[in-house]
Design a protein around this motif. Structure first.
Motif, PDB file in Angstrom:
ATOM      1  N   PRO A  84      46.170  46.947  37.989  1.00  0.00           N
ATOM      2  CA  PRO A  84      46.871  48.096  38.575  1.00  0.00           C
ATOM      3  C   PRO A  84      46.808  49.319  37.678  1.00  0.00           C
ATOM      4  O   PRO A  84      46.890  49.217  36.454  1.00  0.00           O
ATOM      5  N   THR A  89      45.755  34.470  36.755  1.00  0.00           N
ATOM      6  CA  THR A  89      45.822  35.792  37.378  1.00  0.00           C
ATOM      7  C   THR A  89      46.802  35.857  38.541  1.00  0.00           C
ATOM      8  O   THR A  89      47.108  36.946  39.019  1.00  0.00           O
ATOM      9  N   PRO A 138      39.522  34.317  46.706  1.00  0.00           N
ATOM     10  CA  PRO A 138      38.974  35.654  46.938  1.00  0.00           C
ATOM     11  C   PRO A 138      37.528  35.747  46.464  1.00  0.00           C
ATOM     12  O   PRO A 138      37.086  34.963  45.626  1.00  0.00           O
ATOM     13  N   GLY A 174      47.128  39.989  49.049  1.00  0.00           N
ATOM     14  CA  GLY A 174      45.786  39.512  49.357  1.00  0.00           C
ATOM     15  C   GLY A 174      45.615  38.093  48.835  1.00  0.00           C
ATOM     16  O   GLY A 174      46.556  37.467  48.344  1.00  0.00           O
ATOM     17  N   LYS A 226      50.051  46.793  45.785  1.00  0.00           N
ATOM     18  CA  LYS A 226      48.957  46.452  46.687  1.00  0.00           C
ATOM     19  C   LYS A 226      49.450  45.505  47.776  1.00  0.00           C
ATOM     20  O   LYS A 226      50.357  44.699  47.549  1.00  0.00           O
ATOM     21  N   ALA A 261      45.018  35.420  46.378  1.00  0.00           N
ATOM     22  CA  ALA A 261      45.134  35.319  44.924  1.00  0.00           C
ATOM     23  C   ALA A 261      44.158  34.260  44.412  1.00  0.00           C
ATOM     24  O   ALA A 261      43.841  33.294  45.106  1.00  0.00           O
ATOM     25  N   ARG A 283      36.383  38.465  45.003  1.00  0.00           N
ATOM     26  CA  ARG A 283      36.454  39.234  43.762  1.00  0.00           C
ATOM     27  C   ARG A 283      37.885  39.199  43.233  1.00  0.00           C
ATOM     28  O   ARG A 283      38.829  38.944  43.975  1.00  0.00           O
ATOM     29  N   LEU A 284      38.038  39.519  41.959  1.00  0.00           N
ATOM     30  CA  LEU A 284      39.365  39.684  41.384  1.00  0.00           C
ATOM     31  C   LEU A 284      39.916  41.046  41.769  1.00  0.00           C
ATOM     32  O   LEU A 284      39.181  42.033  41.850  1.00  0.00           O
ATOM     33  N   GLU A 285      41.223  41.093  42.012  1.00  0.00           N
ATOM     34  CA  GLU A 285      41.860  42.381  42.230  1.00  0.00           C
ATOM     35  C   GLU A 285      41.803  43.179  40.929  1.00  0.00           C
ATOM     36  O   GLU A 285      42.049  42.644  39.852  1.00  0.00           O
TER      37      GLU A 285
END
Length: 476
Positions: free
Chosen positions: A254, A178, A247, A458, A455, A460, A249-251
């Motif tokens: 898009p 990801t 993170p 953040g 975005k 990754a 959560r996952l982003e």
């Protein structure tokens, strides 16, 4: 004494290496002297051996002790008295020293297995057998997946090799990368739920985002290779450091986006080229960020100034160079625009652009992230005559009402790049509500973030990702 050929010694020693609990002692007795080796396992269950002692017969008796007494003393210091720690004695020569040493070892550990194997080098044999030993603990690839109770990420193990796997065994796993910079392939012999023990290995795989099928090969205990991953490099950071930047959560994926670039063509060639430069720069930046045709559409509109004082009302319209195109098509359309002479100095047909954009956007299907980038010098015409004496739009477009409706119904964000710093009361302040820059001081990276097209950077996910419904077969 038990008499075995080398084949029998190899088999017995292989079994002991695979089954001992805390430590295994192997004593070598030959014509020159005695050597004591110890086999243990590290934190991830990988066996290793060390030579604890080596002495010639003359050295053992130099202090006046008999061989029996000297060997018994050494055995008491170096060989466990616990019967669960196996002991193997490999003897390759006969003589009084060898017999005395053997009697001492049997007295210390009556359960010791004695093997006669002339010509065998125990240290070399141990290294060979350990390299070919089966795994004592299962090896998993550490992956992340979303929990079913809210989408929080958790670490789980995707099984590579089970306990008993042998060097040369292969495994295949399917994971998703990801992060644009690749992912970490961290192999662990898990010791508890959700927390890996000391890691077998951690390597960085510079793979592109997307789904990948990886082939893993167990080279030997403690070494797993991914032979088909190019550019694999060890990652030497402490595991706590890796965990600290993961993170929660996952982003989210898009949203499709639509950028409308409105460029004033009226002015000098230098002014026109500077405006087109920044429109092209923003389009190129979005293309470099990987926003392709499936995610980003770009429209390019050129506009000039109205003509006043003529016999007939001004019916000129903005130049629609391209609509809902790819970044490449938008770039080509941008090149097709030509500069025009300003026919009115104090305003431009920006309100006509908003009328065109309003009609097209509100009639389309779907709900992409919509952004308007206006680049120019002159403000729009008002819908009616005002105190500023700027004549109203010939088509009576109300630029502020059009902009407000686009924001309310489509969530449009608008940014502006001006030739010069606008006054506090200028309409450019409203047109640049998301981002406002002067043409000679543009931060394009900040601009596309403020427009919602990219975005903000953040954390990754540096580990492979698997979906909740995939069968991973490892530690959960």
């Amino acid at each position: 004494m038990n008499h075995f050929a080398e084949g029998g010694l190899r088999g017995d020693l292989t079994d002991l290496i695979a089954s001992f609990r805390e430590r295994l002692a192997v004593v070598e007795i030959d014509a020159a002297g005695i050597r004591i080796f110890e086999v243990r396992v590290d934190e991830v269950g990988t066996p290793y051996h060390t030579r604890r002692a080596a002495a010639k017969w003359s050295t053992l008796t130099a202090s006046g002790d008999e061989v029996f007494d000297a060997v018994l003393r050494v055995a008491g210091d170096l060989i466990s008295a616990d019967e669960e720690d196996p002991v193997m004695v490999v003897r390759s020569a006969d003589g009084p020293e060898q017999e005395a040493a053997l009697r001492a070892l049997r007295q210390w550990r009556p359960s010791a297995q004695v093997v006669e194997a002339p010509g065998v080098k125990v240290g070399e044999l141990l290294a060979e057998l350990i390299a070919g030993a089966p795994l004592r603990q299962a090896y998993d690839l550490i992956v992340a997946r979303e929990r079913s109770d809210g989408g929080w990420l958790e670490l789980v193990g995707q099984r590579l090799f089970g306990s008993g796997a042998k060097p040369g065994d292969e495994a295949q796993v399917t994971v998703t990368c990801t992060a644009p910079t690749g992912m970490l392939l961290a192999v662990s012999a898990w010791s508890g739920l959700l927390q890996p023990s000391e890691l077998v290995s951690v390597d960085h795989a510079p793979l592109p985002p997307g789904r990948h099928v990886l082939r893993a090969v167990l080279e030997r205990p403690g070494v797993v290779r991914f032979p088909e991953v190019p550019g694999l490099q060890p990652d030497t950071r402490p595991w706590a450091e890796v965990m600290a930047v993961l993170p929660d959560r996952l982003e989210p994926a898009p949203r499709p986006a639509h950028l409308v670039c409105a460029i004033e063509t009226a002015g000098t060639m230098e002014e026109f080229e500077a405006r087109c430069h920044w429109a092209g720069y923003v389009i190129d930046l979005l293309a470099e960020r990987g926003l392709g045709l499936q995610q980003l559409e770009v429209s390019v509109v050129g506009y000039g100034t109205h003509v006043f004082g003529a016999r007939h009302a001004d019916r000129t319209r903005p130049t629609l160079a391209v609509w809902s195109a790819s970044t490449a098509q938008a770039r080509a359309a941008l090149e097709s625009l030509q500069p025009t002479a300003p026919t009115y100095p104090n305003a431009a047909q920006l309100e006509d652009v908003l009328g065109e954009v309003h009609a097209r956007l509100l009639s389309r299907q779907g709900n992409p992230q919509t952004a308007l980038l206006t680049i120019g010098a002159r403000p729009p015409h008002p819908p009616r005559s005002g105190l500023d004496r700027v004549p109203p739009c010939p088509a009576r477009y109300d630029w502020l009402a059009l902009l407000h409706e686009l924001e309310e119904r489509l969530g449009l964000r608008s940014a502006a790049i001006c030739d010069s710093t606008p006054a506090l009361s200028s309409p450019w302040r409203r047109l640049g509500s998301a981002a406002l820059f002067q043409v000679d001081a543009v931060n394009a990276e900040e601009l596309v973030v403020r427009l919602g097209l990219v975005k903000e950077p953040g954390a990754a996910l540096s580990l492979p990702f698997v979906s909740q419904n995939e069968d991973i077969g490892g530690r959960h």
